[in-house]
Design a protein around this motif. Structure first.
Motif, PDB file in Angstrom:
ATOM      1  N   THR A  52     122.766  24.411 -12.556  1.00  0.00           N
ATOM      2  CA  THR A  52     121.990  23.661 -11.939  1.00  0.00           C
ATOM      3  C   THR A  52     122.271  23.302 -10.410  1.00  0.00           C
ATOM      4  OG1 THR A  52     123.012  21.761 -13.184  1.00  0.00           O
ATOM      5  CG2 THR A  52     121.066  22.986 -14.097  1.00  0.00           C
ATOM      6  N   THR A  54     121.825  24.513  -7.879  1.00  0.00           N
ATOM      7  CA  THR A  54     120.895  25.127  -6.943  1.00  0.00           C
ATOM      8  C   THR A  54     119.413  24.664  -7.713  1.00  0.00           C
ATOM      9  OG1 THR A  54     120.574  27.416  -7.888  1.00  0.00           O
ATOM     10  CG2 THR A  54     122.272  27.002  -6.240  1.00  0.00           C
ATOM     11  N   LYS A  55     118.541  24.653  -6.441  1.00  0.00           N
ATOM     12  CA  LYS A  55     117.284  24.615  -7.065  1.00  0.00           C
ATOM     13  C   LYS A  55     116.972  25.489  -8.000  1.00  0.00           C
ATOM     14  CE  LYS A  55     112.400  23.813  -5.367  1.00  0.00           C
ATOM     15  NZ  LYS A  55     111.437  24.026  -4.285  1.00  0.00           N
ATOM     16  N   GLU A  56     116.934  26.876  -7.792  1.00  0.00           N
ATOM     17  CA  GLU A  56     116.677  28.007  -8.583  1.00  0.00           C
ATOM     18  C   GLU A  56     117.132  27.627 -10.085  1.00  0.00           C
ATOM     19  OE1 GLU A  56     117.853  28.370  -5.698  1.00  0.00           O
ATOM     20  OE2 GLU A  56     116.168  28.926  -4.674  1.00  0.00           O
ATOM     21  N   GLY A  57     118.596  27.318 -10.070  1.00  0.00           N
ATOM     22  CA  GLY A  57     119.262  27.102 -11.308  1.00  0.00           C
ATOM     23  C   GLY A  57     118.551  25.768 -12.005  1.00  0.00           C
ATOM     24  N   GLU A  59     115.438  25.112 -11.990  1.00  0.00           N
ATOM     25  CA  GLU A  59     114.126  25.743 -12.572  1.00  0.00           C
ATOM     26  C   GLU A  59     114.567  26.731 -13.576  1.00  0.00           C
ATOM     27  OE1 GLU A  59     112.204  27.373  -9.254  1.00  0.00           O
ATOM     28  OE2 GLU A  59     111.969  25.464  -8.317  1.00  0.00           O
ATOM     29  N   MET A  60     115.648  27.535 -13.682  1.00  0.00           N
ATOM     30  CA  MET A  60     115.839  28.471 -14.781  1.00  0.00           C
ATOM     31  C   MET A  60     116.252  27.541 -15.822  1.00  0.00           C
ATOM     32  SD  MET A  60     118.368  31.787 -14.434  1.00  0.00           S
ATOM     33  CE  MET A  60     120.179  30.645 -14.246  1.00  0.00           C
ATOM     34  N   SER A  63     113.114  26.053 -17.702  1.00  0.00           N
ATOM     35  CA  SER A  63     112.443  26.826 -18.184  1.00  0.00           C
ATOM     36  C   SER A  63     113.098  27.380 -19.571  1.00  0.00           C
ATOM     37  CB  SER A  63     112.016  28.037 -17.077  1.00  0.00           C
ATOM     38  OG  SER A  63     111.161  29.030 -18.074  1.00  0.00           O
TER      39      SER A  63
END
Length: 118
Positions: A52, A54-57, A59-60, A63
């Motif tokens: 987490t 990163t922003k993508e992390g 979100e992953m 989800s």
């Protein structure tokens, strides 16, 4: 009633530990009519904390966590939870604020689960 809530929290903690390898550090649950509203603190594993960054992390992890929880309860609602409250679980709504490591789950049962309704 506090004994039932304590046992309810233990069921949730064990299920999440079995699913993710770590259960929440703290759980607070209230029963309201046919709902159990649960706040869970300290959910993330060290690996998820790293992801987490990163922003993508974020979100992953969000989800994956919310989908896994909802799928787990949809496939096989915990019979010990239903036996404890004396009602059938019909819906679960779950979400997580990853940055603050707080999750909330709202369990909706087919009848009143409060002491007065049992």
């Amino acid at each position: 009633m506090s004994k039932v809530i304590h046992e309810f929290n233990d069921i949730i903690r064990k299920l999440r530990k079995d699913c993710f390898g770590k259960g929440p550090e703290r759980i607070h649950t209230v029963f309201v009519e046919n709902m159990a509203i649960t706040k869970l603190y300290g959910n993330l594993t060290p690996t998820e904390r790293f992801i987490t960054s990163t922003k993508e992390g974020v979100e992953m992890v969000h989800s994956a966590r919310t989908k896994m929880i909802q799928d787990m309860y949809a496939v096989k609602p915990p019979s010990n939870m239903e036996a404890l409250v004396g009602a059938k679980l019909v819906h679960l709504f779950s979400d997580m604020k990853v940055e603050e490591d707080i999750a909330v789950s709202v369990f909706i049962f087919d009848k009143d689960i409060t002491q007065e309704g049992m």
